[in-house]
Enzyme design. Sequence first.
Site, PDB file in Angstrom:
ATOM      1  N   ASP A 147      43.767  49.368  30.110  1.00  0.00           N
ATOM      2  CA  ASP A 147      43.996  48.050  29.504  1.00  0.00           C
ATOM      3  C   ASP A 147      43.747  48.190  28.000  1.00  0.00           C
ATOM      4  O   ASP A 147      42.608  48.403  27.565  1.00  0.00           O
ATOM      5  CB  ASP A 147      43.002  47.057  30.145  1.00  0.00           C
ATOM      6  CG  ASP A 147      43.215  45.632  29.681  1.00  0.00           C
ATOM      7  OD1 ASP A 147      43.770  45.436  28.587  1.00  0.00           O
ATOM      8  OD2 ASP A 147      42.799  44.713  30.419  1.00  0.00           O
ATOM      9  N   HIS A 148      44.815  48.051  27.235  1.00  0.00           N
ATOM     10  CA  HIS A 148      44.719  48.308  25.793  1.00  0.00           C
ATOM     11  C   HIS A 148      43.930  47.219  25.054  1.00  0.00           C
ATOM     12  O   HIS A 148      43.591  47.374  23.890  1.00  0.00           O
ATOM     13  CB  HIS A 148      46.124  48.452  25.205  1.00  0.00           C
ATOM     14  CG  HIS A 148      46.191  49.398  24.040  1.00  0.00           C
ATOM     15  ND1 HIS A 148      45.076  49.766  23.315  1.00  0.00           N
ATOM     16  CD2 HIS A 148      47.230  50.059  23.484  1.00  0.00           C
ATOM     17  CE1 HIS A 148      45.440  50.600  22.354  1.00  0.00           C
ATOM     18  NE2 HIS A 148      46.740  50.796  22.438  1.00  0.00           N
ATOM     19  N   ARG A 149      43.638  46.103  25.753  1.00  0.00           N
ATOM     20  CA  ARG A 149      42.796  45.084  25.108  1.00  0.00           C
ATOM     21  C   ARG A 149      41.362  45.571  25.024  1.00  0.00           C
ATOM     22  O   ARG A 149      40.586  45.120  24.185  1.00  0.00           O
ATOM     23  CB  ARG A 149      42.824  43.770  25.920  1.00  0.00           C
ATOM     24  CG  ARG A 149      44.170  43.093  25.927  1.00  0.00           C
ATOM     25  CD  ARG A 149      44.188  41.959  26.919  1.00  0.00           C
ATOM     26  NE  ARG A 149      43.906  42.413  28.282  1.00  0.00           N
ATOM     27  CZ  ARG A 149      43.818  41.621  29.336  1.00  0.00           C
ATOM     28  NH1 ARG A 149      43.971  40.325  29.195  1.00  0.00           N
ATOM     29  NH2 ARG A 149      43.583  42.113  30.530  1.00  0.00           N
TER      30      ARG A 149
END
Length: 424
Positions: free
Chosen positions: A392-394
């Site tokens: 998850d790039h967040r």
Amino acid sequence: MIKNILLPNLGEGVETAEVSEVLVKPGDQVAEDTPILVLESEKATMEIPAEMAGTIKEIFVENGEQISTGQKLMSIEISDADKSEKKIVPKPEIEKGKEKKEEPKPVEKKSEAAPKPAQTVKESSAAAFASPSVRRFARELGADLSLINGTGTKGRILKEDVQGFIKAQLTGRPVANVAQQPEIDFSQWGEIETVSLNKIRRITGERMTAAWQTVPQVTNFDKVDITELETMRRTMQKANGSDSAKITLLPFIMKACVNALKEPPDVNSSLSTNGQELINKKYYHIRIAVDTSEGLMVPVIRDVDKKNVFEISQDLAVVSKKARDKKLMPDDLAGGTFTISSLGGIGGTYFTPIVNPPEVAILGVSRAKMEPLHDGSDFVPKLLLPLTLSYDHRVIDGALAARFMKFLNEQLSDVKNMSDTKIF
Ligand code: CAO
């Protein structure tokens, strides 16, 4: 008095239409103008309203039936209170993919740059496939039809779909929004067999769609030299004997992952629902994707940091058998912090697994193969294991993911690096 309701003239050049939904059933009380039927022609969907108030007695048409002007649709018992008849006029046709534009009304000019949310909803909803009353209903609630997955015939959006969408918005649940494909008759090109999806596959489909739509994902790739590890694994397997659980690569990968998860804590975490906080977990419960005849199950193996490779192998054998025998309990599936999906026993080089929220990363393991590796002066045969990390790039930056993979690589390629790990 009982009267028959006949299909009125649908307009110029439209002789027949398909019944896409019967909105009432015998015994239903309807008021004048209540929609009772939805019809669909080549270019439009339209509602047929009740021409008078009363109680529906009998229905003569069914979903999917082609009907033509003048055909008997249903009978209605007219209440004494309202015997005034009215000519049926089908509700304005809505062209599929278009909605009749209202004449723009002059509006008070408040701010040049002010956004117009209502307008946005209307424009993006125009292409959705829904009856006029559902459109009206969605408009009243401010629901954008283009975001709603229709469950009616041919993917038409029903009133319940709009209600479900609003409910999901209010409870913060992600909405599985599957873009509707036009219904295709595949049998026109050859023999087909239609099989219903079982519950596991349906739930997996919904979860994967929601994960794909809500988690911005990236995948990193690496190849790890496990020649030395494989020699150790074979020795352990031999010493363990055939009576005990098989020691495959997976328990070693699980141990190495836990070591990597302990480094920067962000990978063993979940994002809070408001997206403002990161919840780092100090426990290491690894979920393992298990392929079963019914579909994919992902049971959890708890406290992997506290178990040795033999204990993990034993746990793996137990949960994968339980999964394949359909004996998993809800507790077996809850509380995972990181997932590993291994296709190594089957084959292939690399695949990109989908992150399983609320987790923030998943490791994909493919099949190890002997390949030539240059050691600085020569090519030497090495057993290389392809690994992929989707994240998850967040929560996880590319650099953190690369560091995680590098750490994992160092652990698996040199067993000395796992020496402080509880392997034996
Ligand atoms: N490279 C080379 N060989 C491998 C390997 C790898 N990465 N991983 C496993 N193997 C070998 C094993 O050593 C074993 O060899 P032997 O039969 O010679 O002993 C054989 O392949 C079969 O292993 P396995 O699959 O039974 O055992 P496992 O511990 O590796 O995996 C489990 C267990 C439950 C994860 C696996 O059986 C499974 O179900 N995998 C599918 C998961 C899946 O569907 N993922 C996709 C999800 S995304 O859609």
